[in-house]
Design a protein around this motif. Sequence first.
Motif, PDB file in Angstrom:
ATOM      1  N   ILE A  88       0.860  -1.187   0.000  1.00 14.73           N
ATOM      2  CA  ILE A  88       0.000   0.000   0.000  1.00 14.73           C
ATOM      3  C   ILE A  88       0.892   1.232   0.000  1.00 14.73           C
ATOM      4  N   VAL A  89       0.592   2.162  -0.898  1.00 12.71           N
ATOM      5  CA  VAL A  89       1.312   3.432  -0.972  1.00 12.71           C
ATOM      6  C   VAL A  89       0.284   4.535  -0.777  1.00 12.71           C
ATOM      7  N   ARG A  90       0.642   5.553  -0.031  1.00 10.72           N
ATOM      8  CA  ARG A  90      -0.251   6.697   0.173  1.00 10.72           C
ATOM      9  C   ARG A  90       0.184   7.834  -0.748  1.00 10.72           C
ATOM     10  N   VAL A  91      -0.804   8.557  -1.276  1.00  6.38           N
ATOM     11  CA  VAL A  91      -0.544   9.689  -2.165  1.00  6.38           C
ATOM     12  C   VAL A  91      -1.392  10.872  -1.707  1.00  6.38           C
ATOM     13  N   ASP A  92      -0.771  12.021  -1.604  1.00  5.48           N
ATOM     14  CA  ASP A  92      -1.462  13.251  -1.208  1.00  5.48           C
ATOM     15  C   ASP A  92      -2.643  13.481  -2.151  1.00  5.48           C
ATOM     16  N   GLU A  93      -3.824  13.639  -1.576  1.00  4.94           N
ATOM     17  CA  GLU A  93      -5.014  13.808  -2.409  1.00  4.94           C
ATOM     18  C   GLU A  93      -5.613  15.204  -2.326  1.00  4.94           C
ATOM     19  N   ARG A  94      -4.827  16.171  -1.820  1.00  8.01           N
ATOM     20  CA  ARG A  94      -5.341  17.539  -1.756  1.00  8.01           C
ATOM     21  C   ARG A  94      -5.751  18.016  -3.140  1.00  8.01           C
ATOM     22  N   PHE A  95      -6.864  18.663  -3.205  1.00 11.99           N
ATOM     23  CA  PHE A  95      -7.412  19.286  -4.417  1.00 11.99           C
ATOM     24  C   PHE A  95      -7.956  18.306  -5.450  1.00 11.99           C
TER      25      PHE A  95
END
Length: 136
Positions: A88-95
């Motif tokens: 599992i990789v997390r990715v910034d989801e702002r905007f």
Amino acid sequence: MARILAIDYGKKRTGIAVTDELQIIASGLTTVDTKVLIQFLKEYTEKEKVALFVVGEPKQMDNTASESETLIQPFLAKLEKQFPDIPIVRVDERFTSKMAFQTMIDSGLKKQQRKNKALVDEISATLILQSYLYSK
């Protein structure tokens, strides 16, 4: 090669996007009711090879975790338990939601179609996946 699957986790609905088998193109797959998300992922991974889960990471403007991160943490624990062999990789989801809405406008969707929140979630998942692919 296996696909990469992106998840835009939400309290009610969750947007899903996947890559092609060469992991080049990100496409929206669907939006599922969050209550049945793990079951959906089980069924999907039985039919398709998935190399990686990319999960959106909601952040505030000051880079701290968003309130919705508290909803995502229990989901991540279930995801790891159910699929121990898929990282599992997390990715910034702002905007991403704003960008998804703008994409709908740019695509010429009518106002009534743009009210479809499930479509916004699916496009958001696609943007999260594209962001991951660009960063690779």
